[in-house]
Design an enzyme around this catalytic site. Structure first.
Site, PDB file in Angstrom:
ATOM      1  N   ASP A 144     -23.007 -43.005  92.235  1.00 32.44           N
ATOM      2  CA  ASP A 144     -22.727 -41.657  92.716  1.00 32.44           C
ATOM      3  C   ASP A 144     -23.731 -41.333  93.815  1.00 32.44           C
ATOM      4  OD1 ASP A 144     -21.555 -39.228  92.963  1.00 32.44           O
ATOM      5  OD2 ASP A 144     -22.359 -38.373  91.112  1.00 32.44           O
TER       6      ASP A 144
ATOM      7  N   CYS B  28     -16.001 -42.414  60.556  1.00 30.54           N
ATOM      8  CA  CYS B  28     -15.900 -43.499  61.522  1.00 30.54           C
ATOM      9  C   CYS B  28     -16.426 -44.765  60.869  1.00 30.54           C
ATOM     10  CB  CYS B  28     -16.717 -43.157  62.773  1.00 30.54           C
ATOM     11  SG  CYS B  28     -16.852 -44.493  63.975  1.00 30.54           S
TER      12      CYS B  28
END
Length: 459
Positions: free
Chosen positions: A90, A275
């Site tokens: 970026d 999870c």
């Protein structure tokens, strides 16, 4: 520019593909974890072991800090990070949006990204916040376009990401995308959506993404900058986004937040981890709450990345299976505002027709939102265009599918069937797609369905 993007499968506007830049390959849809070169929450080598083939880092931060800058110029950004996969950089646009200024020019940061060997580098675009005055948006947009033209004309630049801006003005998003599409790019990001995502303004996200996507070339991937939450990814892929990036895995972990496809959970409220990733199977919530802050952050960040990877893999498989719309619907129902985004996508499903396969496997329909599916819109439009009003036929109503059982009793061209999802269907198309493989909610009384079918035969 040595860039290739191959699409292997598609569903809705989503694409299963492969991006190859300078010999490095990235399977899409893909999520690029954000790596802060100054203080990485997880080492990029660990991120690679978690199954991520690419990362994104900030060239502005690297350039600003002398020790990072010198190492990157000497070893390249891959050497600096210790990561041999795909690295996108970026430009400092996020800092520009946050602080209003950066200590670098567009030309300087583009050349720097080339010098450190970025696989894809980003121009210094100007993000404009949502709902800004139109005059400001137009001014910022012109600056972004000027910088994009400047970047592609430099004698030294990496494969470029040319970012679509335009705030919440759909016409300006389309205009920006049209102008950028005239320039050579490796990736076309859609920027300026982080504030919308943070405020759960999913309807506006759908609007600006569709506006940008409508004018971007199909032979390059679309990157939705700052989209890195499991709740948003299937919807974004259905709109045609291929790449994502996430700093949220680390930001959430530092504030004891646990990512889930159903939303974000607070560690203090968890009785158990819903999870089965390695981070969750090795620990229980009590263990993690008692850890030192640094170690607790590492465990939560690791889980968050596993969750993001799971969503990406699930989304890829949904494209192959032709079930991307169903996945986006089910995920978006986890939050009312995400569901509002799904409703908006269904309302504008006609804009997806040109990307969506006309034929696929079975089609699941549940409610009014399902009527907006692009393949059903396309089917209804083709029926109108090719068969007109079907005058002179007996239109049968209230008959359960499959209609072909009724056609056996009469000549098919004498009949048409009024279908809630497909419109008025000619009898001869009873066994064609999607009529024969549409799966809808069944009635409470299957015997009543059979009785109505028998009545239809007698009629």
């Amino acid at each position: 520019m040595n860039v290739a993007f191959e699409v292997k499968d598609r569903d809705v506007a989503g694409r299963l593909g492969r991006l190859e830049v300078n010999g490095r390959r990235l399977k899409t849809p893909a999520l690029l974890p954000v790596v802060n070169p100054n203080k990485p929450t997880l080492d990029p080598r660990e991120i690679s072991k978690l199954g991520f083939d690419g990362v994104i880092t900030n060239a502005y931060i690297i350039r600003k800090h002398e020790h990072l800058r010198e190492q990157a110029l000497e070893e390249g950004v891959h050497g600096l990070l210790g990561f041999d996969g795909f690295v996108m950089t970026d430009s400092g646009s996020f800092q520009l949006a946050e602080y209003g200024d950066v200590e670098v020019s567009n030309e300087e940061i583009v050349r720097f990204q080339a010098k450190i060997g970025s696989d894809v580098g980003t121009i210094l675009d100007v993000p404009t916040p949502p709902d800004a005055p139109r005059s400001r948006v137009e001014r910022d947009l012109e600056t972004t376009l000027k910088r994009a033209r400047e970047a592609v004309e430099l004698d030294e630049h990496p494969p470029l990401a040319l970012t679509v801006q335009g705030s919440t003005y759909e016409d300006l998003r389309r205009l920006c995308a049209e102008k950028l599409a005239e320039l050579p790019a490796a990736v076309y990001p859609v920027g300026g959506v982080v504030p919308l995502l943070e405020e759960y303004r999913f309807v506006d996200v759908v609007r600006v993404v569709l506006a940008a996507k409508s004018s971007l070339p199909p032979h390059r991937p679309v990157h939705l900058f700052g989209c890195g939450h499991p709740l948003a990814i299937p919807l974004a892929v259905a709109m045609g986004c291929d790449l994502f990036d996430s700093a949220s895995y680390a930001i959430y972990a530092r504030s004891d937040r646990y990512m889930s496809i159903l939303g974000t959970l607070k560690l203090e409220e968890l009785e158990t981890f819903p999870c089965s990733c390695p981070a969750c199977t090795r620990h229980d919530p009590d263990d993690v709450r008692e850890m030192e802050p640094r170690e607790r952050t590492r465990v939560l960040a690791t889980h968050n990345l596993y969750e993001l990877r799971r969503v990406i893999e699930t989304t890829r498989q949904a494209i192959v299976s032709g079930e991307l719309w169903e996945l986006a619907e089910s995920v978006c129902r986890a939050h009312p505002r995400a569901w509002a985004g799904m409703v908006e996508l269904a309302r504008r499903g006609g804009e997806l027709e040109r990307w969506c396969p006309a034929v696929k496997r079975s089609v699941f329909v549940c409610d009014e939102v399902s009527k907006g599916r692009p393949e059903l819109r396309l089917y209804r439009r083709r029926l109108r265009d090719r068969f007109g009003e079907l005058s002179g036929r007996k239109v049968v109503k209230g008959i359960s599918r499959p209609y072909a059982e009724i056609v056996e009793w009469l000549e098919p061209w004498e009949l048409a069937f009024a279908d809630e999802w497909l419109g008025v269907v000619p009898g001869e198309l009873s066994w064609s797609y999607p009529c024969h493989c549409l799966v809808e909610p069944s009635g409470d009384d299957e015997g009543e369905d059979r009785r109505r079918g028998e009545e239809g035969r007698r009629r």
